[in-house]
Design a protein around this motif. Structure first.
Motif, PDB file in Angstrom:
ATOM      1  N   UNK A 132       0.847  -1.194   0.000  1.00  0.00           N
ATOM      2  CA  UNK A 132       0.000   0.000   0.000  1.00  0.00           C
ATOM      3  C   UNK A 132       0.878   1.238   0.000  1.00  0.00           C
ATOM      4  N   UNK A 133       0.302   2.347  -0.473  1.00  0.00           N
ATOM      5  CA  UNK A 133       1.016   3.630  -0.499  1.00  0.00           C
ATOM      6  C   UNK A 133       0.101   4.675   0.121  1.00  0.00           C
ATOM      7  N   UNK A 134       0.697   5.553   0.928  1.00  0.00           N
ATOM      8  CA  UNK A 134      -0.064   6.526   1.701  1.00  0.00           C
ATOM      9  C   UNK A 134       0.637   7.880   1.709  1.00  0.00           C
ATOM     10  N   UNK A 135      -0.040   8.991   1.371  1.00  0.00           N
ATOM     11  CA  UNK A 135       0.575  10.304   1.538  1.00  0.00           C
ATOM     12  C   UNK A 135       0.441  10.774   2.983  1.00  0.00           C
ATOM     13  N   UNK A 136       1.486  11.362   3.513  1.00  0.00           N
ATOM     14  CA  UNK A 136       1.464  11.886   4.880  1.00  0.00           C
ATOM     15  C   UNK A 136       1.993  13.313   4.870  1.00  0.00           C
ATOM     16  N   UNK A 137       1.567  14.085   5.867  1.00  0.00           N
ATOM     17  CA  UNK A 137       2.011  15.467   6.014  1.00  0.00           C
ATOM     18  C   UNK A 137       2.475  15.691   7.437  1.00  0.00           C
ATOM     19  N   UNK A 138       3.511  16.505   7.591  1.00  0.00           N
ATOM     20  CA  UNK A 138       4.037  16.816   8.919  1.00  0.00           C
ATOM     21  C   UNK A 138       2.990  17.578   9.730  1.00  0.00           C
ATOM     22  N   UNK A 139       2.973  17.324  11.026  1.00  0.00           N
ATOM     23  CA  UNK A 139       2.050  18.033  11.911  1.00  0.00           C
ATOM     24  C   UNK A 139       2.602  19.414  12.231  1.00  0.00           C
ATOM     25  N   UNK A 140       1.715  20.398  12.291  1.00  0.00           N
ATOM     26  CA  UNK A 140       2.123  21.755  12.650  1.00  0.00           C
ATOM     27  C   UNK A 140       1.582  22.169  14.016  1.00  0.00           C
ATOM     28  N   UNK A 141       0.539  21.506  14.477  1.00  0.00           N
ATOM     29  CA  UNK A 141      -0.030  21.829  15.781  1.00  0.00           C
ATOM     30  C   UNK A 141       0.737  21.134  16.898  1.00  0.00           C
ATOM     31  N   UNK A 142       0.694  21.728  18.077  1.00  0.00           N
ATOM     32  CA  UNK A 142       1.270  21.091  19.261  1.00  0.00           C
ATOM     33  C   UNK A 142       0.462  19.848  19.596  1.00  0.00           C
ATOM     34  N   UNK A 143       1.154  18.765  19.945  1.00  0.00           N
ATOM     35  CA  UNK A 143       0.486  17.499  20.249  1.00  0.00           C
ATOM     36  C   UNK A 143       0.796  17.110  21.688  1.00  0.00           C
ATOM     37  N   UNK A 144      -0.229  16.735  22.436  1.00  0.00           N
ATOM     38  CA  UNK A 144      -0.080  16.366  23.835  1.00  0.00           C
ATOM     39  C   UNK A 144      -0.590  14.950  24.070  1.00  0.00           C
ATOM     40  N   UNK A 145       0.064  14.254  24.985  1.00  0.00           N
ATOM     41  CA  UNK A 145      -0.438  12.967  25.468  1.00  0.00           C
ATOM     42  C   UNK A 145      -1.145  13.220  26.794  1.00  0.00           C
ATOM     43  N   UNK A 146      -2.333  12.671  26.952  1.00  0.00           N
ATOM     44  CA  UNK A 146      -3.124  12.896  28.146  1.00  0.00           C
ATOM     45  C   UNK A 146      -2.889  11.756  29.128  1.00  0.00           C
ATOM     46  N   UNK A 147      -2.471  12.101  30.353  1.00  0.00           N
ATOM     47  CA  UNK A 147      -2.244  11.119  31.400  1.00  0.00           C
ATOM     48  C   UNK A 147      -3.091  11.475  32.609  1.00  0.00           C
ATOM     49  N   UNK A 148      -3.172  10.561  33.551  1.00  0.00           N
ATOM     50  CA  UNK A 148      -3.976  10.784  34.757  1.00  0.00           C
ATOM     51  C   UNK A 148      -3.502  12.003  35.542  1.00  0.00           C
ATOM     52  N   UNK A 149      -2.201  12.320  35.427  1.00  0.00           N
ATOM     53  CA  UNK A 149      -1.643  13.428  36.212  1.00  0.00           C
ATOM     54  C   UNK A 149      -1.357  14.669  35.356  1.00  0.00           C
ATOM     55  N   UNK A 151      -0.722  16.568  31.249  1.00  0.00           N
ATOM     56  CA  UNK A 151      -0.374  16.460  29.842  1.00  0.00           C
ATOM     57  C   UNK A 151       1.128  16.333  29.656  1.00  0.00           C
ATOM     58  N   UNK A 152       1.532  15.670  28.573  1.00  0.00           N
ATOM     59  CA  UNK A 152       2.942  15.535  28.237  1.00  0.00           C
ATOM     60  C   UNK A 152       3.136  15.858  26.769  1.00  0.00           C
ATOM     61  N   UNK A 153       4.129  16.675  26.468  1.00  0.00           N
ATOM     62  CA  UNK A 153       4.422  17.017  25.078  1.00  0.00           C
ATOM     63  C   UNK A 153       4.900  15.789  24.309  1.00  0.00           C
ATOM     64  N   UNK A 154       4.512  15.723  23.037  1.00  0.00           N
ATOM     65  CA  UNK A 154       4.986  14.676  22.138  1.00  0.00           C
ATOM     66  C   UNK A 154       5.787  15.344  21.028  1.00  0.00           C
ATOM     67  N   UNK A 155       6.913  14.781  20.696  1.00  0.00           N
ATOM     68  CA  UNK A 155       7.771  15.309  19.647  1.00  0.00           C
ATOM     69  C   UNK A 155       7.050  15.201  18.307  1.00  0.00           C
ATOM     70  N   UNK A 156       6.722  16.339  17.707  1.00  0.00           N
ATOM     71  CA  UNK A 156       5.965  16.328  16.455  1.00  0.00           C
ATOM     72  C   UNK A 156       6.743  15.693  15.308  1.00  0.00           C
ATOM     73  N   UNK A 157       8.071  15.680  15.403  1.00  0.00           N
ATOM     74  CA  UNK A 157       8.868  15.108  14.316  1.00  0.00           C
ATOM     75  C   UNK A 157       8.668  13.607  14.193  1.00  0.00           C
ATOM     76  N   UNK A 158       8.092  12.975  15.227  1.00  0.00           N
ATOM     77  CA  UNK A 158       7.840  11.535  15.181  1.00  0.00           C
ATOM     78  C   UNK A 158       6.431  11.223  14.684  1.00  0.00           C
ATOM     79  N   UNK A 159       5.665  12.252  14.325  1.00  0.00           N
ATOM     80  CA  UNK A 159       4.279  12.061  13.919  1.00  0.00           C
ATOM     81  C   UNK A 159       4.038  12.595  12.515  1.00  0.00           C
ATOM     82  N   UNK A 160       3.029  12.069  11.864  1.00  0.00           N
ATOM     83  CA  UNK A 160       2.601  12.580  10.565  1.00  0.00           C
ATOM     84  C   UNK A 160       1.103  12.384  10.443  1.00  0.00           C
ATOM     85  N   UNK A 161       0.447  13.259   9.687  1.00  0.00           N
ATOM     86  CA  UNK A 161      -0.983  13.137   9.459  1.00  0.00           C
ATOM     87  C   UNK A 161      -1.263  12.339   8.207  1.00  0.00           C
ATOM     88  N   UNK A 162      -2.112  11.339   8.300  1.00  0.00           N
ATOM     89  CA  UNK A 162      -2.459  10.513   7.147  1.00  0.00           C
ATOM     90  C   UNK A 162      -3.456  11.248   6.252  1.00  0.00           C
TER      91      UNK A 162
END
Length: 270
Positions: A132-149, A151-162
């Motif tokens: 399969x082939x999929x186009x992806x785009x880099x994320x520009x918004x800040x991304x957070x992981x939600x935890x019980x205690x 929020x934690x920042x997530x490195x946007x360079x490790x993510x892409x939008x499908x």
């Protein structure tokens, strides 16, 4: 010399998925976002023009039951329109039943401003070792992981939008639909364009919310069955036009409106 794209297009059947429901801010009487007019043409018409420019045959359009009559009236002989009531999974099963080609190019109708260069890049990336082939785009918004205690920042360079179009081999889509695997959308680390996705590093950031059927994503389901998915560069124009805010963004993208979001006190409503 025949290019890879020219060799590929004859084996590809484009499938346009017009499944998104109408949202606040669209024109009165519009029963699907892809039927909204932008710059004198409906979004679905712009998308069909792009697919034709890429050299592809007339697509099969699969829509919701409510949108099918309006799409048939608009498109006429340009495309065959079939209604589906089984969500995205049901629409993909219908596509398999109606298309005979070995390669299926799945394009979300609301991503109608995706440029032809992205469609061609997806077609060019087909290879024997790829499922399969999929186009992806880099994320520009800040991304957070939600935890019980908190929020934690997530490195946007490790993510892409499908994005779309997504090209899948027929046999892969059959296996993916047969599995009861997750196929759902969630955020997790993923590689950038030019690499291959794997289940632990997939970037899944979508807008399909609601029932499990609506959240189904064929790429994640394909990864569940061990598919080899190649990524290519997407486009910032490949966003989904679903509501008033994204419709305004579409007008800006086409040069039909001015971006005034920087003005003090301006409130943009979705």
């Amino acid at each position: 010399m025949t290019s890879v794209t020219e060799q590929t297009v004859g084996a590809v059947r484009p499938i346009v998925l017009a499944l998104a429901p109408p949202a606040p801010g669209l024109s009165e009487g519009v029963v699907a976002p892809c039927l909204e007019a932008v710059g004198g043409a409906r979004l679905i018409e712009r998308l069909l023009d792009t697919l034709a420019e890429a050299g592809l045959v007339s697509p099969l359009v699969i829509s919701s039951q409510s949108a099918a009559p309006a799409l048939r009236a608009l498109l006429g002989e340009r495309a065959r329109v079939l209604p589906s009531s089984g969500g995205r999974r049901g629409a993909l099963a219908l596509a398999l039943a109606e298309a005979d080609e070995d390669l299926l190019l799945l394009h979300d109708a609301e991503r109608a401003l995706t440029p032809v260069s992205v469609v061609s890049a997806v077609l060019d990336a087909v290879a024997d070792e790829v499922d399969a082939v999929l186009p992806v785009a880099a994320l520009t918004d800040s991304v957070k992981a939600v935890h019980a205690h908190g929020l934690r920042n997530i490195d946007r360079s490790t993510l892409a939008g499908m994005q779309s179009p997504r090209l899948l081999r027929r046999t892969l889509l059959e296996r993916a639909l047969a599995q009861p695997g997750r196929g759902g959308l969630e955020d997790s680390p993923g590689p950038g364009p030019g690499s291959e996705l794997d289940l632990d590093r997939v970037a899944a950031r979508g807008s399909r919310a609601g029932s499990p059927q609506e959240r189904y994503d064929e790429i994640l389901a394909a990864l569940d069955v061990g598919a080899r998915v190649r990524t290519v560069h997407g486009s910032h124009s490949g966003f989904a036009v679903l509501d008033r805010l994204s419709l305004w963004q579409a007008q800006i993208s086409l040069g039909l409106a001015r971006d005034t979001s920087h003005r003090h006190g301006l409130a943009r409503q979705a």
